[in-house]
Design a protein around this motif. Sequence first.
Motif, PDB file in Angstrom:
ATOM      1  N   ALA A 165       0.412   1.933  46.389  1.00 31.66           N
ATOM      2  CA  ALA A 165      -0.802   2.616  45.965  1.00 31.66           C
ATOM      3  C   ALA A 165      -0.469   3.936  45.293  1.00 31.66           C
ATOM      4  N   ALA A 166      -1.512   4.629  44.938  1.00 27.21           N
ATOM      5  CA  ALA A 166      -1.336   5.917  44.257  1.00 27.21           C
ATOM      6  C   ALA A 166      -0.633   6.913  45.158  1.00 27.21           C
ATOM      7  N   SER A 211      -2.968  -5.795  38.718  1.00 26.40           N
ATOM      8  CA  SER A 211      -2.783  -6.525  39.972  1.00 26.40           C
ATOM      9  C   SER A 211      -3.600  -5.953  41.118  1.00 26.40           C
ATOM     10  N   GLY A 212      -3.707  -4.652  41.179  1.00 21.06           N
ATOM     11  CA  GLY A 212      -4.418  -4.050  42.302  1.00 21.06           C
ATOM     12  C   GLY A 212      -3.634  -4.136  43.592  1.00 21.06           C
ATOM     13  N   GLN A 213      -2.374  -4.586  43.525  1.00 24.16           N
ATOM     14  CA  GLN A 213      -1.531  -4.707  44.698  1.00 24.16           C
ATOM     15  C   GLN A 213      -0.305  -3.858  44.484  1.00 24.16           C
ATOM     16  N   ILE A 241       3.461   1.362  34.743  1.00 25.69           N
ATOM     17  CA  ILE A 241       3.009   1.460  36.134  1.00 25.69           C
ATOM     18  C   ILE A 241       1.490   1.450  36.196  1.00 25.69           C
ATOM     19  N   GLN A 242       0.857   2.203  35.302  1.00 22.51           N
ATOM     20  CA  GLN A 242      -0.611   2.219  35.282  1.00 22.51           C
ATOM     21  C   GLN A 242      -1.165   0.831  34.980  1.00 22.51           C
ATOM     22  N   ARG A 244      -0.802  -1.317  38.051  1.00 18.53           N
ATOM     23  CA  ARG A 244      -1.793  -0.955  39.069  1.00 18.53           C
ATOM     24  C   ARG A 244      -3.157  -1.524  38.724  1.00 18.53           C
ATOM     25  N   GLN A 245      -3.517  -1.437  37.445  1.00 23.42           N
ATOM     26  CA  GLN A 245      -4.844  -1.903  37.032  1.00 23.42           C
ATOM     27  C   GLN A 245      -4.928  -3.421  37.032  1.00 23.42           C
ATOM     28  N   LYS A 248      -0.052  -0.169  50.152  1.00 19.47           N
ATOM     29  CA  LYS A 248      -0.552  -1.531  50.262  1.00 19.47           C
ATOM     30  C   LYS A 248       0.646  -2.461  50.225  1.00 19.47           C
TER      31      LYS A 248
END
Length: 114
Positions: free
Chosen positions: A75-76, A70-72, A63-64, A67-68, A82
């Motif tokens: 969200a956290a 794609s940035g999509q 998951i991390q 997140r890093q 998003k």
Amino acid sequence: MPPKMSSTPRKNCEAGEQVELYKMTTKRQRIQHELQMMKQRMELLNSQLSVLDSQIQAKEKAIQELRQSSGQGVAAISGEIKPIQDRSPRSQTSISEPINRGNSNQFKTFHLEY
């Protein structure tokens, strides 16, 4: 005539002592067996816990990384959401205009793709 009931304990005799000894040894064996089964169950549960812990760590790491990279996506934990954006052209038109059928033009329809 019914037998008389007495509340006085029996006299200690060898047969009575043998019965008590048998009861105690069978109870002891049952308890030992139960403890052995509990130990086996604990070992099984501990192994399942360790497998789950490693799977949880792997999922958290994945998951991390997602997140890093794609940035999509979601969200956290802060509550910010998003939208997930798909690069296919079909997803660009997922929300359609109102349908003009008599009185049904007051509704907007959209299609969700999985």
